[in-house]
Motif scaffolding. Sequence first.
Motif, PDB file in Angstrom:
ATOM      1  N   ASN A 185       1.430   0.960  -9.736  1.00  9.22           N
ATOM      2  CA  ASN A 185       0.342   1.006 -10.709  1.00  9.22           C
ATOM      3  C   ASN A 185      -0.859   1.786 -10.204  1.00  9.22           C
ATOM      4  O   ASN A 185      -1.669   2.271 -10.996  1.00  9.22           O
ATOM      5  N   LEU A 186      -0.974   1.911  -8.894  1.00  8.52           N
ATOM      6  CA  LEU A 186      -2.118   2.615  -8.315  1.00  8.52           C
ATOM      7  C   LEU A 186      -1.932   4.125  -8.302  1.00  8.52           C
ATOM      8  O   LEU A 186      -2.868   4.881  -8.572  1.00  8.52           O
ATOM      9  N   HIS A 187      -0.706   4.570  -7.969  1.00  7.87           N
ATOM     10  CA  HIS A 187      -0.504   6.015  -7.808  1.00  7.87           C
ATOM     11  C   HIS A 187       0.988   6.329  -7.768  1.00  7.87           C
ATOM     12  O   HIS A 187       1.788   5.540  -7.261  1.00  7.87           O
ATOM     13  N   GLY A 188       1.350   7.502  -8.276  1.00  3.58           N
ATOM     14  CA  GLY A 188       2.760   7.877  -8.409  1.00  3.58           C
ATOM     15  C   GLY A 188       3.495   8.150  -7.113  1.00  3.58           C
ATOM     16  O   GLY A 188       4.724   8.301  -7.128  1.00  3.58           O
ATOM     17  N   LEU A 189       2.795   8.226  -5.994  1.00  5.04           N
ATOM     18  CA  LEU A 189       3.480   8.493  -4.727  1.00  5.04           C
ATOM     19  C   LEU A 189       4.326   7.313  -4.255  1.00  5.04           C
ATOM     20  O   LEU A 189       4.981   7.410  -3.212  1.00  5.04           O
ATOM     21  N   TYR A 190       4.335   6.230  -5.019  1.00  3.72           N
ATOM     22  CA  TYR A 190       5.185   5.106  -4.643  1.00  3.72           C
ATOM     23  C   TYR A 190       6.640   5.531  -4.533  1.00  3.72           C
ATOM     24  O   TYR A 190       7.426   4.935  -3.786  1.00  3.72           O
ATOM     25  N   VAL A 191       7.036   6.589  -5.278  1.00  4.38           N
ATOM     26  CA  VAL A 191       8.433   7.040  -5.226  1.00  4.38           C
ATOM     27  C   VAL A 191       8.786   7.538  -3.829  1.00  4.38           C
ATOM     28  O   VAL A 191       9.949   7.450  -3.406  1.00  4.38           O
ATOM     29  N   VAL A 192       7.800   8.080  -3.113  1.00  2.00           N
ATOM     30  CA  VAL A 192       8.052   8.511  -1.744  1.00  2.00           C
ATOM     31  C   VAL A 192       8.355   7.301  -0.868  1.00  2.00           C
ATOM     32  O   VAL A 192       9.140   7.373   0.079  1.00  2.00           O
ATOM     33  N   GLY A 193       7.743   6.175  -1.206  1.00  2.00           N
ATOM     34  CA  GLY A 193       8.002   4.945  -0.465  1.00  2.00           C
ATOM     35  C   GLY A 193       9.465   4.529  -0.525  1.00  2.00           C
ATOM     36  O   GLY A 193       9.973   3.891   0.413  1.00  2.00           O
ATOM     37  N   PHE A 194      10.167   4.887  -1.620  1.00  2.00           N
ATOM     38  CA  PHE A 194      11.595   4.596  -1.685  1.00  2.00           C
ATOM     39  C   PHE A 194      12.337   5.281  -0.541  1.00  2.00           C
ATOM     40  O   PHE A 194      13.313   4.747  -0.005  1.00  2.00           O
ATOM     41  N   GLY A 195      11.875   6.494  -0.194  1.00  4.95           N
ATOM     42  CA  GLY A 195      12.489   7.204   0.928  1.00  4.95           C
ATOM     43  C   GLY A 195      12.258   6.479   2.240  1.00  4.95           C
ATOM     44  O   GLY A 195      13.163   6.404   3.095  1.00  4.95           O
ATOM     45  N   PHE A 196      11.057   5.927   2.417  1.00  5.09           N
ATOM     46  CA  PHE A 196      10.750   5.164   3.625  1.00  5.09           C
ATOM     47  C   PHE A 196      11.720   3.978   3.754  1.00  5.09           C
ATOM     48  O   PHE A 196      12.345   3.779   4.797  1.00  5.09           O
ATOM     49  N   VAL A 197      11.807   3.199   2.669  1.00  3.41           N
ATOM     50  CA  VAL A 197      12.657   2.010   2.682  1.00  3.41           C
ATOM     51  C   VAL A 197      14.130   2.403   2.754  1.00  3.41           C
ATOM     52  O   VAL A 197      14.929   1.754   3.452  1.00  3.41           O
ATOM     53  N   GLY A 198      14.494   3.485   2.058  1.00  9.68           N
ATOM     54  CA  GLY A 198      15.890   3.925   2.055  1.00  9.68           C
ATOM     55  C   GLY A 198      16.375   4.325   3.444  1.00  9.68           C
ATOM     56  O   GLY A 198      17.485   3.951   3.862  1.00  9.68           O
ATOM     57  N   LEU A 199      15.555   5.065   4.189  1.00 10.31           N
ATOM     58  CA  LEU A 199      15.944   5.442   5.542  1.00 10.31           C
ATOM     59  C   LEU A 199      16.051   4.208   6.444  1.00 10.31           C
ATOM     60  O   LEU A 199      16.970   4.109   7.265  1.00 10.31           O
ATOM     61  N   TYR A 200      15.104   3.300   6.279  1.00 10.71           N
ATOM     62  CA  TYR A 200      15.170   2.063   7.073  1.00 10.71           C
ATOM     63  C   TYR A 200      16.462   1.307   6.757  1.00 10.71           C
ATOM     64  O   TYR A 200      17.119   0.772   7.661  1.00 10.71           O
TER      65      TYR A 200
END
Length: 311
Positions: A185-200
């Motif tokens: 809800n704050l900003h669209g860069l949350y989709v990049v966070g999926f990459g962080f979690v996905g690699l982990y």
Amino acid sequence: MSNDAAPAAERTTPRLPSPAIIAAIVIAGLMAGVVLAKGLQDADYFWHVAAGKLIVTSGSVPSSDPFSFTWGGQPWTPHEWLGEVIMFLLVDGVGEPIALTVFALISGAIFAVTAVFLARRGTRTAAIAIGCSIGALVFIPYVTLRPQVLSWLIMALLVWLLLSLRPERPWSLVLLPVLFAVWANLHGLYVVGFGFVGLYLIFTFLGRTPMSPRWRLVLVAALACGLGSMLTPAGPIGLLYPLRYVDAGDWGLANILEWASPDFHNPAHWAFLGMIAALIWNGGRGAPGWLVSLSIVTVVMGLIAMRNAPI
């Protein structure tokens, strides 16, 4: 008497912060000072405040563009609506200088959070100071009063959280979907966070993270992050919005300078080049495999588009 007085003197001597904490405060303070010195130079600031005002006054988040002449009435996904509301409320309530100061402090907090976490992991103060200083130099062209600053702080918190996960504390995984629900809800860069979690998650499957014995819980948490990201006014369809940025024919990608590749003939981009050189020199020593892979992926993103350099 001298022997009795010595312990009393020691008890009254104030304890100074560690060198790492001092370095974190200095770097954070300098970053905040840079943001204040730059002022309101970004033209997008006015769009964000106008959008925030519209949402607050109307009591709803629009789904069509109410501003543009050429795009008026067309579908619009306000992927940073809450960030814009925060900006408007700050500007309307305390004025632009104070609002800018708040975002300047948030910009500094990105490096303070990173430095404090690295210090708690036993990283040497010199390494923290050098790494955070290079990162701060990369950030300087981008930090201002915009919702993206909130995303960068959340990224720092996300890395902290992922590095802190331990099988004996599985409850901390609950924080991941909560973080994504707020971030979406704050900003669209949350989709990049999926990459962080996905690699982990991938490295967890391979037995390369502390959470490998609890890989099922990590998988459930990763799926919950996707569900949490749907808790926005746009709903599940909001997840499709970022796909436009992988379309090479998108007008914005072709014409907006932020989406161009960095020009290393330009001194403004030398900090990013220096970061790449430092990462190569370090070679991933002392870092988990998923974090090394993440640095490679994000460097490639930064080479494709300058806008991605802060990631």
